[in-house]
Enzyme design. Structure first.
Site, PDB file in Angstrom:
ATOM      1  N   ASP A 221       0.820  -1.217   0.000  1.00  0.00           N
ATOM      2  CA  ASP A 221       0.000   0.000   0.000  1.00  0.00           C
ATOM      3  C   ASP A 221       0.853   1.266   0.000  1.00  0.00           C
ATOM      4  O   ASP A 221       0.327   2.371  -0.018  1.00  0.00           O
ATOM      5  CB  ASP A 221      -0.933  -0.007   1.220  1.00  0.00           C
ATOM      6  N   SER A 246      -6.104   6.298  -0.295  1.00  0.00           N
ATOM      7  CA  SER A 246      -6.371   5.212  -1.239  1.00  0.00           C
ATOM      8  C   SER A 246      -7.874   5.047  -1.460  1.00  0.00           C
ATOM      9  O   SER A 246      -8.669   5.148  -0.519  1.00  0.00           O
ATOM     10  CB  SER A 246      -5.796   3.893  -0.709  1.00  0.00           C
ATOM     11  N   GLN A 296      -3.433   0.505  -7.901  1.00  0.00           N
ATOM     12  CA  GLN A 296      -4.180   1.293  -6.917  1.00  0.00           C
ATOM     13  C   GLN A 296      -4.557   2.644  -7.507  1.00  0.00           C
ATOM     14  O   GLN A 296      -3.777   3.252  -8.234  1.00  0.00           O
ATOM     15  CB  GLN A 296      -3.359   1.522  -5.645  1.00  0.00           C
TER      16      GLN A 296
END
Length: 307
Positions: A221, A246, A296
């Site tokens: 992440d 995110s 992402q």
């Protein structure tokens, strides 16, 4: 960084026994506590939520099945003050593939969902992959911690950035990150939206490949920052980035790996606009094997946003 056996053991406990620990409280229901709220963030670290959800799903699938993909949506920022509950729904049972849906709930409201697919190992003679980028190895490179310590002594870094660094250096370090180019961290001048970082979890994770996958999604992440490289945001004339978070996160597992050994995290951002940035990544083993792919999209908003 953790060089001694005692420090390595401590970091192993932080990752596998604290940050990634889950408590089973009922059938298909799990609780995650010891939540990590990074300095400068408005909410719990998203990678920890993804890792928790994957661990919860893994407890419900046959032992011979391994994750090959996860697709996640972050619905609301989580708080570090209250445990997060994870409910696992059995959406498909198959001989080769099975699927799980995981919903994360905090204070009665959903904050995250994940669709995960698992499969049995099979062999096929037809294979291909990209070639691993040719970059210097991790030996001799400075870690992100060492680079931040150097930034504190650099005149070109703003006072606000230095205050942030001093707070950041107080956080527990769970994995080591060595950028191939130190400018990825300094960002004084605009750079191409591509970065290469050597990463590995600190401490010995053990021999359970499923735990290595959970730790890998935890650190995966850390990809949205690559979208800021063209802005040169940490120089004296910093861009007015006011908010980042995110929106979704997807991971595909290709080949087995150990995340406590050096791996190359290749990141890129092909597009940013409309308050959103798209990022993509690949995690490589040192022998050139493609281990994992990541995608992402996140909010990247400036003070000049029309909202």
């Amino acid at each position: 960084m953790a060089d001694s056996d005692s420090e390595a053991s401590s970091n192993e406990n932080i990752l596998t026994e604290s940050f990634l620990h889950l408590e089973e409280i009922d059938v298909n229901l799990y609780r995650g506590a010891n939540l990590f709220h990074p300095i400068g963030s408005r909410s719990v670290y998203g990678g920890q939520v993804v890792a928790h959800a994957l661990r919860a799903a893994y407890t419900t699938v046959p032992v011979q099945h391994h994750a090959h993909s996860v697709h996640c949506y972050f619905l609301k920022g989580g708080s570090a003050d209250t445990p997060i509950l994870y409910h696992v729904d059995h959406t498909r049972e198959g001989r080769t593939y099975c699927n799980r849906n995981v919903k994360a709930i905090q204070d009665g409201a959903p904050i995250f969902t994940m669709q995960a697919s698992f499969k049995r190992v099979e062999t096929d003679p037809y294979t291909h992959q990209y070639s691993m980028p040719k970059v210097p190895g991790p030996e001799g490179l400075l870690s992100s911690v060492e680079i931040m310590e150097r930034q504190l002594k650099t005149d070109s870094v703003s006072a606000g950035r230095k205050r942030y660094i001093k707070k950041k250096l107080t956080e527990s370090v769970t994995y080591e990150n060595r950028p191939v180019n130190e400018q990825y961290s300094y960002r004084e001048e605009p750079l191409e939206a591509v970065s290469y970082n050597w990463v590995r979890a600190l401490g010995h994770i053990g021999d359970d490949s499923k735990m290595h996958e959970c730790v890998a999604v935890y650190l995966s992440d850390s990809i949205l920052d690559v979208s800021l490289l063209p802005a040169g945001v940490y120089g004296k004339n910093s861009s007015q980035i006011m908010f980042m978070t995110s929106l979704d996160h997807s991971v595909w597992f290709h080949n087995p790996f150990r995340i406590d050994e050096w791996m190359l995290y290749e990141k890129e951002s092909p597009h940013c606009g409309d308050g959103r940035a798209m990022t993509q990544g690949r995690l490589w083993k040192r022998d050139g094997t493609l281990a994992m792919s990541v995608a992402q999209e996140g909010v990247v908003r400036t003070f000049k946003s029309s909202l």
